[in-house]
Design a protein around this motif. Structure first.
Motif, PDB file in Angstrom:
ATOM      1  N   ALA A  39       0.728  -1.197  -0.090  1.00 53.34           N
ATOM      2  CA  ALA A  39       0.025  -0.010   0.004  1.00 53.34           C
ATOM      3  C   ALA A  39       0.814   1.208  -0.013  1.00 53.34           C
ATOM      4  O   ALA A  39       0.741   2.064  -0.804  1.00 53.34           O
ATOM      5  CB  ALA A  39      -0.919   0.030   1.243  1.00 53.34           C
ATOM      6  N   TRP A  40       1.962   1.335   0.767  1.00 51.66           N
ATOM      7  CA  TRP A  40       2.811   2.573   0.593  1.00 51.66           C
ATOM      8  C   TRP A  40       3.606   2.648  -0.722  1.00 51.66           C
ATOM      9  O   TRP A  40       3.615   3.764  -1.036  1.00 51.66           O
ATOM     10  CB  TRP A  40       3.877   2.189   1.959  1.00 51.66           C
ATOM     11  N   MET A  41       3.691   1.421  -1.199  1.00 48.82           N
ATOM     12  CA  MET A  41       4.536   1.714  -2.480  1.00 48.82           C
ATOM     13  C   MET A  41       3.693   2.303  -3.569  1.00 48.82           C
ATOM     14  O   MET A  41       3.814   3.199  -4.228  1.00 48.82           O
ATOM     15  CB  MET A  41       5.175   0.305  -2.984  1.00 48.82           C
ATOM     16  N   LYS A  42       2.364   1.758  -3.490  1.00 51.19           N
ATOM     17  CA  LYS A  42       1.249   2.266  -4.474  1.00 51.19           C
ATOM     18  C   LYS A  42       0.970   3.675  -4.232  1.00 51.19           C
ATOM     19  O   LYS A  42       0.706   4.464  -5.149  1.00 51.19           O
ATOM     20  CB  LYS A  42       0.226   1.438  -4.436  1.00 51.19           C
ATOM     21  N   SER A  43       0.988   4.147  -3.041  1.00 52.02           N
ATOM     22  CA  SER A  43       0.716   5.624  -2.688  1.00 52.02           C
ATOM     23  C   SER A  43       1.970   6.517  -2.736  1.00 52.02           C
ATOM     24  O   SER A  43       1.862   7.636  -2.651  1.00 52.02           O
ATOM     25  CB  SER A  43      -0.071   5.548  -1.359  1.00 52.02           C
ATOM     26  N   ASN A  44       3.005   5.727  -2.995  1.00 50.99           N
ATOM     27  CA  ASN A  44       4.432   6.772  -3.241  1.00 50.99           C
ATOM     28  C   ASN A  44       4.700   6.562  -4.675  1.00 50.99           C
ATOM     29  O   ASN A  44       6.064   6.688  -4.988  1.00 50.99           O
ATOM     30  CB  ASN A  44       5.365   6.110  -2.266  1.00 50.99           C
TER      31      ASN A  44
END
Length: 99
Positions: A56-61
């Motif tokens: 989720a962090w990767m997708k939002s960054n």
């Protein structure tokens, strides 16, 4: 270690949480344009939950070519998290058992 939360008693170490330090490590070692697969150790619910946070962090960054969560079995114990560079454009983030 442990605690009481809304009628639930938690014993043992708390689960890992995605944080800014790990985010910075990912940014430094994995190009945003790379193909990334997030992999968790099969059968480890804590690792799987943490892998979902990382994904989720990767997708939002800005990481748009991210896949997972895959699960895998390894021939040796895998602890912590590591980055496996397959080539210049493809990486695996391996989430092992909590240390």
């Amino acid at each position: 270690m442990g605690g009481i939360t809304a009628h639930t008693v938690n014993l043992g170490p708390t689960a890992r949480q995605m944080n800014d330090g790990l985010g910075e490590q990912i940014k430094q070692n994995v190009p945003v344009a790379a193909k990334v697969t997030v992999v968790a150790v099969l059968g480890d619910g804590e690792a799987f939950g943490f892998a979902n946070q990382v994904l989720a962090w990767m997708k939002s960054n800005g990481y748009t070519n991210v896949n997972g969560i895959d699960q895998a079995v390894y021939s040796r114990p895998i602890t912590g998290q590591s980055i496996n560079k397959k080539n210049d454009k493809e990486f695996e983030l391996i989430i092992g058992t909590r240390q």
